[in-house]
Design a protein around this motif. Structure first.
Motif, PDB file in Angstrom:
ATOM      1  N   UNK A 160       3.217   2.863   5.784  1.00 29.07           N
ATOM      2  CA  UNK A 160       2.029   3.149   6.250  1.00 29.07           C
ATOM      3  C   UNK A 160       1.673   2.156   7.339  1.00 29.07           C
ATOM      4  N   UNK A 161       1.958   0.819   7.258  1.00 28.66           N
ATOM      5  CA  UNK A 161       1.878   0.012   8.307  1.00 28.66           C
ATOM      6  C   UNK A 161       2.920  -0.439   9.220  1.00 28.66           C
ATOM      7  N   UNK A 162       3.866   0.076   8.962  1.00 23.02           N
ATOM      8  CA  UNK A 162       5.434  -0.012   9.633  1.00 23.02           C
ATOM      9  C   UNK A 162       5.662  -1.628  10.108  1.00 23.02           C
ATOM     10  N   UNK A 163       4.893  -2.329   9.428  1.00 27.75           N
ATOM     11  CA  UNK A 163       5.292  -3.678   9.592  1.00 27.75           C
ATOM     12  C   UNK A 163       5.048  -4.822   8.472  1.00 27.75           C
ATOM     13  N   UNK A 164       4.144  -4.317   7.433  1.00 26.01           N
ATOM     14  CA  UNK A 164       3.555  -5.084   6.282  1.00 26.01           C
ATOM     15  C   UNK A 164       3.856  -4.528   5.032  1.00 26.01           C
ATOM     16  N   UNK A 166       3.579  -3.197   1.370  1.00 28.27           N
ATOM     17  CA  UNK A 166       2.183  -3.055   0.427  1.00 28.27           C
ATOM     18  C   UNK A 166       2.860  -2.530  -0.742  1.00 28.27           C
ATOM     19  N   UNK A 167       2.197  -2.526  -1.651  1.00 24.38           N
ATOM     20  CA  UNK A 167       2.307  -1.764  -3.090  1.00 24.38           C
ATOM     21  C   UNK A 167       1.817  -0.209  -2.514  1.00 24.38           C
ATOM     22  N   UNK A 168       2.146   0.820  -3.158  1.00 21.69           N
ATOM     23  CA  UNK A 168       2.011   2.214  -2.791  1.00 21.69           C
ATOM     24  C   UNK A 168       0.451   2.356  -2.947  1.00 21.69           C
ATOM     25  N   UNK A 169      -0.205   1.700  -3.572  1.00 16.80           N
ATOM     26  CA  UNK A 169      -1.829   2.038  -3.522  1.00 16.80           C
ATOM     27  C   UNK A 169      -2.568   1.280  -2.538  1.00 16.80           C
ATOM     28  N   UNK A 170      -1.672   0.879  -1.573  1.00 19.80           N
ATOM     29  CA  UNK A 170      -2.078  -0.101  -0.452  1.00 19.80           C
ATOM     30  C   UNK A 170      -2.615  -1.381  -0.711  1.00 19.80           C
ATOM     31  N   UNK A 171      -2.521  -2.001  -1.796  1.00 22.69           N
ATOM     32  CA  UNK A 171      -2.879  -3.421  -2.102  1.00 22.69           C
ATOM     33  C   UNK A 171      -1.731  -4.300  -1.635  1.00 22.69           C
ATOM     34  N   UNK A 172      -2.183  -5.531  -1.254  1.00 22.73           N
ATOM     35  CA  UNK A 172      -1.382  -6.618  -0.697  1.00 22.73           C
ATOM     36  C   UNK A 172      -0.323  -6.953  -1.760  1.00 22.73           C
ATOM     37  N   UNK A 173       0.895  -7.125  -1.366  1.00 23.72           N
ATOM     38  CA  UNK A 173       1.794  -7.613  -2.399  1.00 23.72           C
ATOM     39  C   UNK A 173       1.529  -8.979  -2.704  1.00 23.72           C
ATOM     40  N   UNK A 190      11.953   0.898   5.824  1.00 18.69           N
ATOM     41  CA  UNK A 190      10.536   0.671   5.361  1.00 18.69           C
ATOM     42  C   UNK A 190      10.292   0.582   3.867  1.00 18.69           C
ATOM     43  N   UNK A 191      11.470   0.847   3.097  1.00 22.10           N
ATOM     44  CA  UNK A 191      11.152   0.907   1.577  1.00 22.10           C
ATOM     45  C   UNK A 191      11.917  -0.456   1.024  1.00 22.10           C
ATOM     46  N   UNK A 192      11.303  -0.813  -0.037  1.00 20.53           N
ATOM     47  CA  UNK A 192      11.782  -2.023  -0.715  1.00 20.53           C
ATOM     48  C   UNK A 192      12.727  -1.580  -1.768  1.00 20.53           C
ATOM     49  N   UNK A 193      14.010  -2.430  -2.308  1.00 21.31           N
ATOM     50  CA  UNK A 193      14.771  -1.888  -3.326  1.00 21.31           C
ATOM     51  C   UNK A 193      15.173  -3.273  -4.085  1.00 21.31           C
ATOM     52  N   UNK A 194      15.475  -3.025  -5.431  1.00 25.10           N
ATOM     53  CA  UNK A 194      15.641  -4.060  -6.039  1.00 25.10           C
ATOM     54  C   UNK A 194      17.221  -4.208  -6.225  1.00 25.10           C
TER      55      UNK A 194
END
Length: 205
Positions: A160-164, A166-173, A190-194
């Protein structure tokens, strides 16, 4: 008084004056002619009404009681629906293998490789969402589900932000466990993996 002798009424005797004739001891009854009706008695005297009693307490109105019961039933129905939804989520989760729970969270692995979008759809269909560890203990629990030498998408993205991120519900990590130098904001990552180490990396969705 009943006489023990039998007697007949003679003309001009008590029978004609309206008095009862004598009765025999065997129960046979001889009656004379009916006499003239007597004078009317005094009129009936009605008693005065007593004093009015004290006013009783006001009773509950039937409509209010019915409305209150309706509200209670509606509230119970909502609670049942919530419980049924939770039960269905657990049922769907239990169908899958590899389950880990911590607190109120349950982490589930499908052990299948797929795209980020397909993963989002699959999780939503199961009444759930991508795993999003929010503290170290949750991160460790999720790590234990990852197949060695593999990695798993998390519910953390910068789409969504292309820079920051965030959780998928748009809350800050609120919790992070990135590899050194990550995220580096490379194009399309743009996707985080573990990873199987528990460390996070950013990849192309």
């Amino acid at each position: 008084m009943v006489s023990e002798t039998t007697a007949e009424a003679l003309p001009g005797t008590e029978a004609q004056q309206g008095f009862p004739a004598h009765e025999c001891c065997a129960g046979e009854e001889l009656r004379g002619l009916q006499g003239f009706p007597g004078k009317a008695g005094p009129p009936e005297i009605k008693d005065d009404l007593g004093s009015q009693g004290e006013k009783g307490e006001k009773g509950e109105r039937g409509i209010l009681v019915a409305n209150d019961l309706h509200r209670q039933v509606t509230a119970l129905e909502r609670k049942v629906q919530v419980l049924e939804a939770e039960l269905n989520r657990y049922k769907k989760a239990l169908i899958l293998k590899n389950i880990k729970s911590i607190g109120k969270k349950i982490f589930v692995s499908t052990e299948k490789e797929d795209t980020f979008d397909n993963g989002k759809f699959f999780c939503a269909k199961a009444g759930s969402a991508f795993a999003s560890p929010r503290k170290e203990a949750e991160n460790t629990t999720l790590k234990d589900l990852i197949t060695p030498s593999k990695q798993a998408y998390m519910g953390i993205s910068a789409e969504q932000t292309k820079s920051t991120f965030m959780y998928l519900n748009e809350e800050a990590v609120t919790y992070r466990n990135w590899n050194a130098g990550e995220p580096n904001n490379l194009k399309n990552e743009d996707c985080a993996v573990m990873q199987d180490s528990g460390k996070w990396n950013e990849v192309d969705c």
